[in-house]
Design a protein around this motif. Sequence first.
Motif, PDB file in Angstrom:
ATOM      1  N   UNK A  13     -14.295  11.088  -5.657  1.00  0.00           N
ATOM      2  CA  UNK A  13     -13.591  11.387  -6.904  1.00  0.00           C
ATOM      3  C   UNK A  13     -14.575  11.992  -7.911  1.00  0.00           C
ATOM      4  N   UNK A  16      -2.337   3.712 -12.767  1.00  0.00           N
ATOM      5  CA  UNK A  16      -3.262   4.458 -11.915  1.00  0.00           C
ATOM      6  C   UNK A  16      -2.908   4.475 -10.436  1.00  0.00           C
ATOM      7  N   UNK A  17      -1.788   3.868 -10.056  1.00  0.00           N
ATOM      8  CA  UNK A  17      -1.502   3.745  -8.616  1.00  0.00           C
ATOM      9  C   UNK A  17      -1.059   5.073  -7.981  1.00  0.00           C
ATOM     10  N   UNK A  66      -4.788   7.668  -9.385  1.00  0.00           N
ATOM     11  CA  UNK A  66      -6.094   7.460  -8.749  1.00  0.00           C
ATOM     12  C   UNK A  66      -6.054   7.848  -7.272  1.00  0.00           C
ATOM     13  N   UNK A  67      -4.897   7.659  -6.620  1.00  0.00           N
ATOM     14  CA  UNK A  67      -4.792   8.088  -5.213  1.00  0.00           C
ATOM     15  C   UNK A  67      -4.938   9.612  -5.145  1.00  0.00           C
ATOM     16  N   UNK A 125      -8.561  10.514  -5.806  1.00  0.00           N
ATOM     17  CA  UNK A 125      -9.412  10.203  -4.657  1.00  0.00           C
ATOM     18  C   UNK A 125      -9.218  11.237  -3.560  1.00  0.00           C
ATOM     19  N   UNK A 139       0.481  -6.588  -5.369  1.00  0.00           N
ATOM     20  CA  UNK A 139      -0.688  -6.008  -6.048  1.00  0.00           C
ATOM     21  C   UNK A 139      -0.324  -4.713  -6.774  1.00  0.00           C
ATOM     22  N   UNK A 140       0.488  -3.882  -6.134  1.00  0.00           N
ATOM     23  CA  UNK A 140       0.906  -2.617  -6.756  1.00  0.00           C
ATOM     24  C   UNK A 140       1.810  -2.919  -7.952  1.00  0.00           C
ATOM     25  N   UNK A 154       5.328  -1.707   1.190  1.00  0.00           N
ATOM     26  CA  UNK A 154       4.473  -0.526   1.182  1.00  0.00           C
ATOM     27  C   UNK A 154       5.068   0.691   1.860  1.00  0.00           C
ATOM     28  N   UNK A 194     -14.636   2.482  -9.673  1.00  0.00           N
ATOM     29  CA  UNK A 194     -13.522   1.546  -9.526  1.00  0.00           C
ATOM     30  C   UNK A 194     -14.046   0.123  -9.691  1.00  0.00           C
ATOM     31  N   UNK A 219     -13.534  -2.931   1.198  1.00  0.00           N
ATOM     32  CA  UNK A 219     -12.767  -1.698   1.152  1.00  0.00           C
ATOM     33  C   UNK A 219     -12.204  -1.418   2.540  1.00  0.00           C
ATOM     34  N   UNK A 236      -8.845   2.013   0.637  1.00  0.00           N
ATOM     35  CA  UNK A 236      -9.181   2.656  -0.635  1.00  0.00           C
ATOM     36  C   UNK A 236      -7.973   3.205  -1.369  1.00  0.00           C
ATOM     37  N   UNK A 237      -6.769   2.913  -0.900  1.00  0.00           N
ATOM     38  CA  UNK A 237      -5.568   3.523  -1.491  1.00  0.00           C
ATOM     39  C   UNK A 237      -4.406   2.560  -1.715  1.00  0.00           C
ATOM     40  N   UNK A 238      -4.708   1.290  -1.836  1.00  0.00           N
ATOM     41  CA  UNK A 238      -3.636   0.352  -2.183  1.00  0.00           C
ATOM     42  C   UNK A 238      -2.775  -0.104  -1.030  1.00  0.00           C
ATOM     43  N   UNK A 239      -3.158   0.237   0.188  1.00  0.00           N
ATOM     44  CA  UNK A 239      -2.257  -0.062   1.302  1.00  0.00           C
ATOM     45  C   UNK A 239      -2.637  -1.277   2.149  1.00  0.00           C
ATOM     46  N   UNK A 243      -4.895  -4.158   1.022  1.00  0.00           N
ATOM     47  CA  UNK A 243      -5.126  -5.419   0.315  1.00  0.00           C
ATOM     48  C   UNK A 243      -6.479  -6.074   0.560  1.00  0.00           C
ATOM     49  N   UNK A 253      -8.341  -7.113  -2.624  1.00  0.00           N
ATOM     50  CA  UNK A 253      -7.597  -7.882  -3.636  1.00  0.00           C
ATOM     51  C   UNK A 253      -8.484  -8.856  -4.417  1.00  0.00           C
ATOM     52  N   UNK A 301      -5.147  -4.590  -6.488  1.00  0.00           N
ATOM     53  CA  UNK A 301      -6.033  -3.881  -5.567  1.00  0.00           C
ATOM     54  C   UNK A 301      -7.197  -3.326  -6.382  1.00  0.00           C
ATOM     55  N   UNK A 312      -9.506  -1.472  -5.542  1.00  0.00           N
ATOM     56  CA  UNK A 312      -9.847  -0.085  -5.185  1.00  0.00           C
ATOM     57  C   UNK A 312      -9.049   0.911  -6.001  1.00  0.00           C
ATOM     58  N   UNK A 313      -7.928   0.476  -6.584  1.00  0.00           N
ATOM     59  CA  UNK A 313      -7.058   1.396  -7.344  1.00  0.00           C
ATOM     60  C   UNK A 313      -7.066   1.066  -8.824  1.00  0.00           C
ATOM     61  N   UNK A 363      -9.722   1.243 -12.267  1.00  0.00           N
ATOM     62  CA  UNK A 363     -11.047   1.581 -12.778  1.00  0.00           C
ATOM     63  C   UNK A 363     -11.695   0.309 -13.311  1.00  0.00           C
TER      64      UNK A 363
END
Lengths: 287, 153
Positions: free
Chosen positions: A1, A30-31, A34-35, A38, A101-102, A188, B23, B39, B42-45, B47, B50, B59, B61-62, B64
Amino acid sequence: MRDFKYFRPRTLKEALSILTQERAKVLAGGTDLLVKMKDGLLRPESVMDISFLEELKFIREEEGMVTIGALATHSMLERSPIINTKAPHLAEASRSIGSPQIRNVATIGGNIVNASPAGDSLPPLYTLEAELLLESEKGSRIVAIEEFFTGPGQSIIEPHELLTAIRFKAPRGELLTFFQKLGQRKALAISKVSVAFLATCAADKKFLRKVRIALGAVAPTVIRAREVESFLENGSINEEMVDLAAKLCSEEARPISDIRSTLVYRKKVTGELLKRGLSQFIEGVIS
Amino acid sequence: MKIDITLRINGRSCTLSVPAKTTLLEALRDHLGLVGAKEGCGKGECGACTVLVDGKAVNSCLMLAAQAEGKEILTIEGLSQGGPTPLQRAFVEEGAVQCGYCTPGMIMSCEALLRENPNPSEEEIKEAISGNLCRCTGYIKILRAVKKALEER
Ligand SMILES: Cc1cc2nc3c(=O)[nH]c(=O)nc-3n(C[C@H](O)[C@H](O)[C@H](O)COP(=O)(O)OP(=O)(O)OC[C@H]3O[C@@H](n4cnc5c(N)ncnc54)[C@H](O)[C@@H]3O)c2cc1C
Ligand code: FES
Ligand code: FES
Protein backbone atom coordinates in the motif's frame (compact mmCIF):
# COMPACT_ATOMS: atom_id res chain seq x y z
CA MET A 1 0.00 0.00 0.00
CA ARG A 2 1.28 3.47 -0.87
CA ASP A 3 1.70 5.91 2.01
CA PHE A 4 -0.51 8.98 2.23
CA LYS A 5 -1.14 12.24 4.05
CA TYR A 6 -3.39 11.47 6.99
CA PHE A 7 -6.11 13.80 8.25
CA ARG A 8 -8.18 13.14 11.33
CA PRO A 9 -10.95 15.66 11.89
CA ARG A 10 -12.72 15.62 15.25
CA THR A 11 -15.80 17.52 14.17
CA LEU A 12 -18.00 17.49 11.08
CA LYS A 13 -17.19 21.13 10.44
CA GLU A 14 -13.48 20.42 10.41
CA ALA A 15 -14.05 17.41 8.12
CA LEU A 16 -15.97 19.46 5.56
CA SER A 17 -13.30 22.12 5.55
CA ILE A 18 -10.55 19.53 4.94
CA LEU A 19 -12.59 18.05 2.07
CA THR A 20 -12.80 21.46 0.41
CA GLN A 21 -9.09 22.12 0.70
CA GLU A 22 -7.64 18.67 0.00
CA ARG A 23 -8.67 16.02 -2.49
CA ALA A 24 -8.77 13.57 0.39
CA LYS A 25 -10.24 10.09 0.11
CA VAL A 26 -12.71 9.45 2.92
CA LEU A 27 -12.01 6.52 5.25
CA ALA A 28 -14.85 5.34 7.49
CA GLY A 29 -14.55 1.69 8.60
CA GLY A 30 -12.02 1.07 5.84
CA THR A 31 -13.29 -2.42 4.99
CA ASP A 32 -13.77 -1.52 1.32
CA LEU A 33 -11.22 1.25 0.98
CA LEU A 34 -8.24 -0.48 2.62
CA VAL A 35 -8.81 -3.65 0.56
CA LYS A 36 -8.76 -1.54 -2.63
CA MET A 37 -5.66 0.32 -1.48
CA LYS A 38 -3.88 -2.93 -0.58
CA ASP A 39 -4.76 -4.31 -4.01
CA GLY A 40 -3.36 -1.14 -5.61
CA LEU A 41 -6.74 -0.31 -7.20
CA LEU A 42 -6.73 3.03 -5.39
CA ARG A 43 -3.64 5.06 -4.50
CA PRO A 44 -4.90 8.22 -2.78
CA GLU A 45 -2.41 10.93 -1.84
CA SER A 46 -4.50 12.02 1.12
CA VAL A 47 -6.82 10.09 3.35
CA MET A 48 -9.30 11.69 5.72
CA ASP A 49 -10.20 9.36 8.58
CA ILE A 50 -13.76 10.16 9.68
CA SER A 51 -13.94 7.30 12.19
CA PHE A 52 -13.47 9.76 15.08
CA LEU A 53 -16.57 11.83 14.23
CA GLU A 54 -18.70 10.73 17.18
CA GLU A 55 -21.54 12.98 16.03
CA LEU A 56 -22.22 10.68 13.04
CA LYS A 57 -22.60 7.50 15.15
CA PHE A 58 -26.30 7.38 16.00
CA ILE A 59 -29.66 5.86 15.19
CA ARG A 60 -32.74 7.78 16.31
CA GLU A 61 -36.44 8.16 15.72
CA GLU A 62 -38.23 11.50 15.98
CA GLU A 63 -41.77 12.26 14.92
CA GLY A 64 -42.07 9.17 12.77
CA MET A 65 -38.76 9.75 11.01
CA VAL A 66 -35.83 7.34 11.51
CA THR A 67 -32.40 8.90 11.04
CA ILE A 68 -29.16 6.91 10.91
CA GLY A 69 -25.77 8.61 11.16
CA ALA A 70 -23.44 7.66 8.30
CA LEU A 71 -20.97 6.14 10.78
CA ALA A 72 -23.46 3.74 12.37
CA THR A 73 -21.90 0.30 12.01
CA HIS A 74 -23.71 -2.81 10.82
CA SER A 75 -23.36 -4.13 14.41
CA MET A 76 -25.22 -1.08 15.70
CA LEU A 77 -27.97 -1.58 13.11
CA GLU A 78 -28.46 -5.29 13.74
CA ARG A 79 -28.87 -4.63 17.49
CA SER A 80 -30.88 -1.42 17.32
CA PRO A 81 -34.41 -1.71 18.78
CA ILE A 82 -35.53 1.08 16.42
CA ILE A 83 -34.27 -0.72 13.31
CA ASN A 84 -35.53 -4.10 14.52
CA THR A 85 -39.06 -2.74 14.91
CA LYS A 86 -39.33 -0.11 12.14
CA ALA A 87 -37.21 -1.83 9.48
CA PRO A 88 -36.58 -5.45 10.48
CA HIS A 89 -35.34 -6.30 6.98
CA LEU A 90 -32.60 -3.70 7.31
CA ALA A 91 -31.53 -5.29 10.61
CA GLU A 92 -31.55 -8.67 8.86
CA ALA A 93 -29.44 -7.35 5.98
CA SER A 94 -26.93 -5.84 8.41
CA ARG A 95 -26.71 -9.14 10.26
CA SER A 96 -25.88 -10.92 7.00
CA ILE A 97 -22.85 -8.76 6.20
CA GLY A 98 -19.33 -10.20 6.33
CA SER A 99 -18.45 -11.45 9.80
CA PRO A 100 -18.69 -10.04 13.33
CA GLN A 101 -15.25 -8.46 12.87
CA ILE A 102 -16.36 -6.72 9.67
CA ARG A 103 -19.73 -5.60 11.08
CA ASN A 104 -18.06 -4.08 14.15
CA VAL A 105 -16.25 -1.52 11.99
CA ALA A 106 -17.99 -1.37 8.60
CA THR A 107 -20.47 1.50 8.35
CA ILE A 108 -23.76 2.00 6.55
CA GLY A 109 -22.36 5.17 4.98
CA GLY A 110 -19.43 3.21 3.52
CA ASN A 111 -21.80 0.54 2.23
CA ILE A 112 -23.79 3.22 0.39
CA VAL A 113 -20.96 5.35 -1.01
CA ASN A 114 -19.05 2.25 -2.10
CA ALA A 115 -22.04 1.87 -4.48
CA SER A 116 -21.76 -1.84 -5.13
CA PRO A 117 -25.02 -3.24 -6.56
CA ALA A 118 -24.39 -6.09 -4.11
CA GLY A 119 -24.23 -3.81 -1.05
CA ASP A 120 -26.57 -5.55 1.35
CA SER A 121 -28.02 -2.55 3.17
CA LEU A 122 -29.14 -0.99 -0.12
CA PRO A 123 -32.20 -3.08 -1.10
CA PRO A 124 -33.90 -2.55 2.30
CA LEU A 125 -33.13 1.19 2.07
CA TYR A 126 -34.72 1.27 -1.41
CA THR A 127 -37.90 -0.31 -0.05
CA LEU A 128 -37.95 2.31 2.71
CA GLU A 129 -37.53 5.03 0.05
CA ALA A 130 -34.68 6.40 2.14
CA GLU A 131 -33.14 9.81 1.61
CA LEU A 132 -29.46 10.64 1.89
CA LEU A 133 -28.09 13.81 3.42
CA LEU A 134 -24.98 15.04 1.59
CA GLU A 135 -23.10 17.89 3.21
CA SER A 136 -20.28 20.13 2.11
CA GLU A 137 -18.84 23.43 3.26
CA LYS A 138 -21.07 25.17 0.75
CA GLY A 139 -24.30 23.64 1.93
CA SER A 140 -26.29 20.45 2.00
CA ARG A 141 -28.65 18.52 -0.24
CA ILE A 142 -31.04 15.65 0.23
CA VAL A 143 -31.13 12.96 -2.44
CA ALA A 144 -33.53 10.04 -2.83
CA ILE A 145 -31.55 6.81 -2.62
CA GLU A 146 -32.79 5.75 -6.04
CA GLU A 147 -31.27 8.88 -7.57
CA PHE A 148 -27.93 8.52 -5.81
CA PHE A 149 -26.45 5.63 -7.81
CA THR A 150 -25.46 5.88 -11.46
CA GLY A 151 -23.73 2.53 -11.98
CA PRO A 152 -21.52 -0.06 -10.27
CA GLY A 153 -19.22 1.90 -7.94
CA GLN A 154 -20.68 5.15 -9.32
CA SER A 155 -22.79 7.78 -7.63
CA ILE A 156 -23.54 11.47 -7.77
CA ILE A 157 -21.58 12.36 -4.62
CA GLU A 158 -18.99 15.09 -5.23
CA PRO A 159 -15.41 14.76 -3.90
CA HIS A 160 -15.98 17.65 -1.49
CA GLU A 161 -19.20 16.14 -0.10
CA LEU A 162 -19.72 13.85 2.85
CA LEU A 163 -22.67 11.55 3.33
CA THR A 164 -23.69 12.42 6.87
CA ALA A 165 -27.07 10.74 7.45
CA ILE A 166 -29.70 8.43 6.03
CA ARG A 167 -33.35 8.91 6.91
CA PHE A 168 -36.72 7.38 6.15
CA LYS A 169 -40.32 7.63 7.31
CA ALA A 170 -41.01 4.80 9.73
CA PRO A 171 -43.58 2.63 7.94
CA ARG A 172 -46.87 2.68 9.83
CA GLY A 173 -49.21 -0.11 10.82
CA GLU A 174 -48.69 -3.85 10.49
CA LEU A 175 -45.55 -4.76 8.56
CA LEU A 176 -44.38 -7.75 6.61
CA THR A 177 -40.69 -7.63 5.70
CA PHE A 178 -37.87 -9.90 4.67
CA PHE A 179 -34.36 -9.79 3.33
CA GLN A 180 -33.23 -12.86 1.40
CA LYS A 181 -29.77 -13.26 -0.03
CA LEU A 182 -27.97 -15.93 -1.87
CA GLY A 183 -24.21 -16.05 -1.53
CA GLN A 184 -21.78 -18.89 -1.86
CA ARG A 185 -21.79 -19.59 1.84
CA LYS A 186 -23.31 -17.99 4.90
CA ALA A 187 -20.47 -15.88 6.27
CA LEU A 188 -18.14 -13.64 4.28
CA ALA A 189 -19.98 -14.07 1.02
CA ILE A 190 -20.74 -11.21 -1.33
CA SER A 191 -24.34 -11.52 -2.49
CA LYS A 192 -25.00 -13.03 -5.88
CA VAL A 193 -28.61 -11.97 -5.62
CA SER A 194 -30.64 -10.37 -2.85
CA VAL A 195 -34.28 -9.42 -2.42
CA ALA A 196 -35.72 -6.97 0.12
CA PHE A 197 -39.46 -6.83 0.75
CA LEU A 198 -41.58 -4.40 2.74
CA ALA A 199 -45.36 -4.37 2.86
CA THR A 200 -47.86 -2.59 5.01
CA CYS A 201 -50.90 -4.74 5.52
CA ALA A 202 -54.21 -5.33 7.24
CA ALA A 203 -54.24 -6.53 10.84
CA ASP A 204 -54.62 -10.18 9.74
CA LYS A 205 -51.27 -9.85 7.93
CA LYS A 206 -52.71 -11.42 4.81
CA PHE A 207 -54.08 -8.50 2.78
CA LEU A 208 -51.23 -6.39 1.38
CA ARG A 209 -51.63 -2.64 1.00
CA LYS A 210 -48.42 -0.87 0.00
CA VAL A 211 -45.68 -3.17 -1.31
CA ARG A 212 -42.03 -2.26 -1.94
CA ILE A 213 -39.55 -4.72 -3.42
CA ALA A 214 -35.89 -4.09 -4.26
CA LEU A 215 -33.43 -6.41 -5.94
CA GLY A 216 -29.68 -6.42 -5.26
CA ALA A 217 -26.87 -7.55 -7.56
CA VAL A 218 -29.14 -8.17 -10.56
CA ALA A 219 -28.52 -4.91 -12.42
CA PRO A 220 -25.83 -2.17 -12.55
CA THR A 221 -27.50 -0.63 -9.51
CA VAL A 222 -30.05 -1.94 -7.03
CA ILE A 223 -33.49 -1.77 -8.68
CA ARG A 224 -37.10 -1.68 -7.56
CA ALA A 225 -39.33 -4.43 -8.92
CA ARG A 226 -42.24 -2.11 -9.63
CA GLU A 227 -44.33 -4.50 -11.71
CA VAL A 228 -44.25 -7.09 -8.96
CA GLU A 229 -45.11 -4.41 -6.43
CA SER A 230 -48.26 -3.34 -8.24
CA PHE A 231 -49.19 -6.95 -8.91
CA LEU A 232 -49.11 -7.71 -5.18
CA GLU A 233 -50.61 -4.46 -3.88
CA ASN A 234 -54.20 -4.59 -2.64
CA GLY A 235 -54.36 -8.37 -2.74
CA SER A 236 -54.02 -11.31 -0.41
CA ILE A 237 -51.02 -13.58 -0.38
CA ASN A 238 -51.75 -17.11 -1.41
CA GLU A 239 -49.76 -19.76 -3.21
CA GLU A 240 -50.99 -18.83 -6.67
CA MET A 241 -50.08 -15.15 -6.19
CA VAL A 242 -46.65 -16.09 -4.90
CA ASP A 243 -45.91 -18.25 -7.94
CA LEU A 244 -47.00 -15.54 -10.36
CA ALA A 245 -45.07 -12.86 -8.47
CA ALA A 246 -41.92 -15.00 -8.55
CA LYS A 247 -42.22 -15.40 -12.33
CA LEU A 248 -42.77 -11.69 -12.81
CA CYS A 249 -39.82 -10.92 -10.55
CA SER A 250 -37.46 -13.12 -12.58
CA GLU A 251 -38.50 -11.18 -15.67
CA GLU A 252 -37.95 -7.83 -14.03
CA ALA A 253 -34.38 -8.65 -12.95
CA ARG A 254 -31.77 -7.42 -15.44
CA PRO A 255 -28.67 -9.25 -14.30
CA ILE A 256 -25.21 -9.38 -15.80
CA SER A 257 -22.95 -12.43 -15.98
CA ASP A 258 -19.78 -12.09 -13.95
CA ILE A 259 -17.32 -14.17 -11.97
CA ARG A 260 -19.90 -14.81 -9.28
CA SER A 261 -22.73 -16.07 -11.43
CA THR A 262 -24.42 -16.32 -14.83
CA LEU A 263 -27.37 -14.33 -16.10
CA VAL A 264 -29.85 -17.18 -16.40
CA TYR A 265 -29.06 -18.46 -12.93
CA ARG A 266 -29.43 -15.01 -11.38
CA LYS A 267 -32.82 -14.39 -13.01
CA LYS A 268 -34.15 -17.70 -11.79
CA VAL A 269 -32.80 -17.25 -8.28
CA THR A 270 -34.29 -13.75 -7.96
CA GLY A 271 -37.80 -15.14 -8.36
CA GLU A 272 -37.00 -18.05 -6.13
CA LEU A 273 -35.80 -15.77 -3.31
CA LEU A 274 -39.01 -13.75 -3.53
CA LYS A 275 -41.01 -16.94 -3.37
CA ARG A 276 -39.05 -18.19 -0.39
CA GLY A 277 -39.64 -14.95 1.47
CA LEU A 278 -43.34 -14.71 0.67
CA SER A 279 -44.02 -18.37 1.41
CA GLN A 280 -42.96 -17.78 5.02
CA PHE A 281 -45.92 -15.45 5.37
CA ILE A 282 -48.37 -18.02 4.03
CA GLU A 283 -47.09 -20.65 6.36
CA GLY A 284 -47.18 -18.11 9.15
CA VAL A 285 -43.60 -18.90 10.14
CA ILE A 286 -42.94 -15.20 10.47
CA SER A 287 -45.53 -13.03 12.13
CA MET B 1 3.80 10.72 6.01
CA LYS B 2 5.17 9.70 9.41
CA ILE B 3 2.76 10.17 12.25
CA ASP B 4 3.02 9.73 16.00
CA ILE B 5 0.41 7.44 17.46
CA THR B 6 -0.21 6.55 21.07
CA LEU B 7 -1.83 3.17 21.55
CA ARG B 8 -3.24 1.55 24.69
CA ILE B 9 -2.31 -2.09 24.29
CA ASN B 10 -2.97 -4.70 26.96
CA GLY B 11 -3.28 -1.96 29.56
CA ARG B 12 -0.05 -0.14 28.66
CA SER B 13 0.47 2.98 26.59
CA CYS B 14 3.09 3.13 23.88
CA THR B 15 3.92 5.77 21.33
CA LEU B 16 5.03 4.89 17.83
CA SER B 17 6.30 6.98 14.97
CA VAL B 18 5.14 5.12 11.86
CA PRO B 19 4.00 5.75 8.29
CA ALA B 20 0.29 6.68 8.18
CA LYS B 21 -0.48 3.56 6.14
CA THR B 22 0.63 1.23 8.98
CA THR B 23 -2.13 -1.20 9.89
CA LEU B 24 -2.85 -2.10 13.48
CA LEU B 25 -1.58 -5.61 12.71
CA GLU B 26 1.74 -4.23 11.41
CA ALA B 27 2.06 -1.98 14.44
CA LEU B 28 1.56 -4.95 16.76
CA ARG B 29 3.79 -7.42 14.95
CA ASP B 30 6.53 -5.30 13.35
CA HIS B 31 6.85 -2.42 15.78
CA LEU B 32 5.84 -3.86 19.14
CA GLY B 33 6.91 -7.49 18.85
CA LEU B 34 3.41 -8.75 19.68
CA VAL B 35 3.29 -11.58 17.17
CA GLY B 36 0.30 -13.46 18.57
CA ALA B 37 -2.08 -11.98 16.01
CA LYS B 38 -1.27 -13.49 12.62
CA GLU B 39 -1.59 -12.34 9.06
CA GLY B 40 -3.46 -14.85 6.92
CA CYS B 41 -5.23 -13.11 4.06
CA GLY B 42 -4.66 -9.44 4.91
CA LYS B 43 -8.17 -8.69 3.64
CA GLY B 44 -10.69 -9.40 6.36
CA GLU B 45 -11.51 -12.92 5.26
CA CYS B 46 -9.70 -15.27 7.65
CA GLY B 47 -9.77 -13.69 11.11
CA ALA B 48 -6.20 -14.77 12.01
CA CYS B 49 -5.45 -11.13 12.89
CA THR B 50 -8.44 -10.69 15.24
CA VAL B 51 -7.87 -8.50 18.32
CA LEU B 52 -10.30 -6.65 20.57
CA VAL B 53 -10.67 -2.89 20.23
CA ASP B 54 -12.81 -1.42 23.02
CA GLY B 55 -14.03 -4.96 23.71
CA LYS B 56 -15.09 -5.68 20.13
CA ALA B 57 -13.49 -8.19 17.76
CA VAL B 58 -11.94 -6.53 14.71
CA ASN B 59 -9.63 -7.59 11.90
CA SER B 60 -6.41 -5.73 12.73
CA CYS B 61 -5.23 -6.17 9.12
CA LEU B 62 -8.06 -3.91 7.90
CA MET B 63 -7.68 -1.14 10.45
CA LEU B 64 -5.08 1.58 10.43
CA ALA B 65 -3.06 1.80 13.63
CA ALA B 66 -4.12 5.47 13.62
CA GLN B 67 -7.79 4.43 13.81
CA ALA B 68 -7.12 2.59 17.07
CA GLU B 69 -5.58 5.59 18.81
CA GLY B 70 -7.15 6.26 22.21
CA LYS B 71 -8.96 2.93 22.23
CA GLU B 72 -8.29 -0.09 24.47
CA ILE B 73 -6.60 -2.81 22.45
CA LEU B 74 -6.45 -6.35 23.77
CA THR B 75 -4.31 -9.01 22.09
CA ILE B 76 -3.83 -12.67 22.92
CA GLU B 77 -0.69 -11.70 24.86
CA GLY B 78 -2.74 -9.42 27.09
CA LEU B 79 -5.41 -12.02 27.60
CA SER B 80 -2.99 -14.53 29.10
CA GLN B 81 -1.00 -12.12 31.27
CA GLY B 82 -2.14 -13.98 34.38
CA GLY B 83 -1.63 -17.43 32.84
CA PRO B 84 -3.92 -19.20 30.35
CA THR B 85 -7.62 -18.41 30.72
CA PRO B 86 -10.22 -21.18 31.11
CA LEU B 87 -11.04 -20.72 27.43
CA GLN B 88 -7.41 -21.21 26.42
CA ARG B 89 -7.07 -24.27 28.65
CA ALA B 90 -10.20 -25.77 27.13
CA PHE B 91 -8.76 -25.26 23.64
CA VAL B 92 -5.65 -27.22 24.64
CA GLU B 93 -7.57 -29.96 26.42
CA GLU B 94 -10.06 -30.48 23.59
CA GLY B 95 -7.41 -30.58 20.86
CA ALA B 96 -8.88 -27.43 19.34
CA VAL B 97 -5.33 -26.31 18.54
CA GLN B 98 -3.59 -28.18 15.77
CA CYS B 99 -1.19 -26.10 13.67
CA GLY B 100 -2.25 -23.17 15.87
CA TYR B 101 -2.21 -20.50 13.19
CA CYS B 102 -5.88 -19.60 13.59
CA THR B 103 -5.88 -20.01 17.38
CA PRO B 104 -5.07 -16.50 18.66
CA GLY B 105 -7.75 -15.01 16.40
CA MET B 106 -10.22 -17.75 17.24
CA ILE B 107 -9.69 -17.22 20.99
CA MET B 108 -10.14 -13.46 20.67
CA SER B 109 -13.42 -13.91 18.76
CA CYS B 110 -14.69 -16.29 21.44
CA GLU B 111 -13.51 -13.92 24.16
CA ALA B 112 -15.49 -11.07 22.57
CA LEU B 113 -18.55 -13.31 22.48
CA LEU B 114 -18.28 -14.38 26.13
CA ARG B 115 -17.85 -10.80 27.28
CA GLU B 116 -21.06 -9.75 25.55
CA ASN B 117 -23.03 -12.92 26.09
CA PRO B 118 -21.94 -15.14 28.99
CA ASN B 119 -24.38 -17.88 27.99
CA PRO B 120 -24.24 -18.32 24.22
CA SER B 121 -26.11 -21.02 22.32
CA GLU B 122 -24.30 -23.26 19.84
CA GLU B 123 -25.69 -21.08 17.01
CA GLU B 124 -24.29 -17.98 18.69
CA ILE B 125 -20.87 -19.56 19.09
CA LYS B 126 -20.86 -20.52 15.41
CA GLU B 127 -21.87 -16.99 14.44
CA ALA B 128 -19.12 -15.51 16.63
CA ILE B 129 -16.43 -17.55 14.86
CA SER B 130 -17.95 -17.24 11.38
CA GLY B 131 -15.19 -14.79 10.43
CA ASN B 132 -12.39 -17.11 11.57
CA LEU B 133 -11.11 -19.81 9.25
CA CYS B 134 -9.47 -22.95 10.56
CA ARG B 135 -7.95 -25.35 8.06
CA CYS B 136 -7.13 -28.08 10.56
CA THR B 137 -9.74 -28.86 13.19
CA GLY B 138 -12.98 -28.86 11.21
CA TYR B 139 -14.40 -26.55 13.94
CA ILE B 140 -16.01 -29.38 15.93
CA LYS B 141 -13.24 -29.38 18.50
CA ILE B 142 -13.33 -25.62 18.71
CA LEU B 143 -17.06 -25.68 19.48
CA ARG B 144 -16.43 -28.38 22.07
CA ALA B 145 -13.71 -26.27 23.68
CA VAL B 146 -15.93 -23.20 23.96
CA LYS B 147 -18.72 -25.28 25.50
CA LYS B 148 -16.29 -26.82 27.95
CA ALA B 149 -15.04 -23.41 29.01
CA LEU B 150 -18.68 -22.40 29.57
CA GLU B 151 -19.37 -25.42 31.74
CA GLU B 152 -16.28 -24.95 33.85
CA ARG B 153 -16.87 -21.36 34.76
C1 LIG C 1 -14.25 -9.78 4.22
C2 LIG C 1 -15.30 -8.79 3.78
C3 LIG C 1 -16.64 -9.19 3.70
C4 LIG C 1 -17.62 -8.29 3.29
N1 LIG C 1 -18.92 -8.73 3.22
C5 LIG C 1 -19.88 -7.88 2.80
C6 LIG C 1 -21.25 -8.31 2.71
O1 LIG C 1 -21.59 -9.47 3.02
N2 LIG C 1 -22.18 -7.42 2.25
C7 LIG C 1 -21.84 -6.13 1.92
O2 LIG C 1 -22.72 -5.36 1.53
N3 LIG C 1 -20.56 -5.70 2.01
C8 LIG C 1 -19.58 -6.54 2.42
N4 LIG C 1 -18.28 -6.10 2.50
C9 LIG C 1 -17.95 -4.73 2.06
C10 LIG C 1 -17.87 -3.66 3.16
O3 LIG C 1 -17.60 -4.22 4.42
C11 LIG C 1 -19.15 -2.84 3.27
O4 LIG C 1 -19.44 -2.24 2.03
C12 LIG C 1 -19.03 -1.74 4.35
O5 LIG C 1 -20.31 -1.29 4.74
C13 LIG C 1 -18.20 -0.55 3.93
O6 LIG C 1 -18.17 0.36 5.01
P1 LIG C 1 -16.80 1.01 5.55
O7 LIG C 1 -17.19 1.94 6.63
O8 LIG C 1 -15.82 -0.03 5.88
O9 LIG C 1 -16.36 1.80 4.23
P2 LIG C 1 -14.94 2.38 3.79
O10 LIG C 1 -14.11 1.29 3.24
O11 LIG C 1 -14.37 3.25 4.83
O12 LIG C 1 -15.46 3.31 2.58
C14 LIG C 1 -16.05 2.78 1.40
C15 LIG C 1 -16.16 3.89 0.36
O13 LIG C 1 -17.08 4.89 0.75
C16 LIG C 1 -16.47 6.15 0.94
N5 LIG C 1 -17.09 6.70 2.15
C17 LIG C 1 -17.28 6.02 3.33
N6 LIG C 1 -18.01 6.75 4.18
C18 LIG C 1 -18.32 7.92 3.55
C19 LIG C 1 -19.08 9.07 3.90
N7 LIG C 1 -19.69 9.16 5.09
N8 LIG C 1 -19.17 10.08 3.01
C20 LIG C 1 -18.56 9.99 1.80
N9 LIG C 1 -17.84 8.92 1.40
C21 LIG C 1 -17.72 7.89 2.27
C22 LIG C 1 -15.00 5.90 1.01
O14 LIG C 1 -14.25 6.97 0.51
C23 LIG C 1 -14.87 4.66 0.14
O15 LIG C 1 -14.82 5.03 -1.21
C24 LIG C 1 -17.27 -6.97 2.94
C25 LIG C 1 -15.93 -6.56 3.04
C26 LIG C 1 -14.96 -7.45 3.45
C27 LIG C 1 -13.53 -7.00 3.56
S1 FES D 1 -5.30 -11.48 8.04
FE1 FES D 1 -6.84 -10.19 8.75
S2 FES D 1 -8.61 -11.28 8.24
FE2 FES D 1 -7.09 -12.48 7.32
S1 FES E 1 -5.48 -25.15 13.99
FE1 FES E 1 -4.57 -24.97 12.06
S2 FES E 1 -5.76 -23.46 11.12
FE2 FES E 1 -6.82 -23.84 12.91
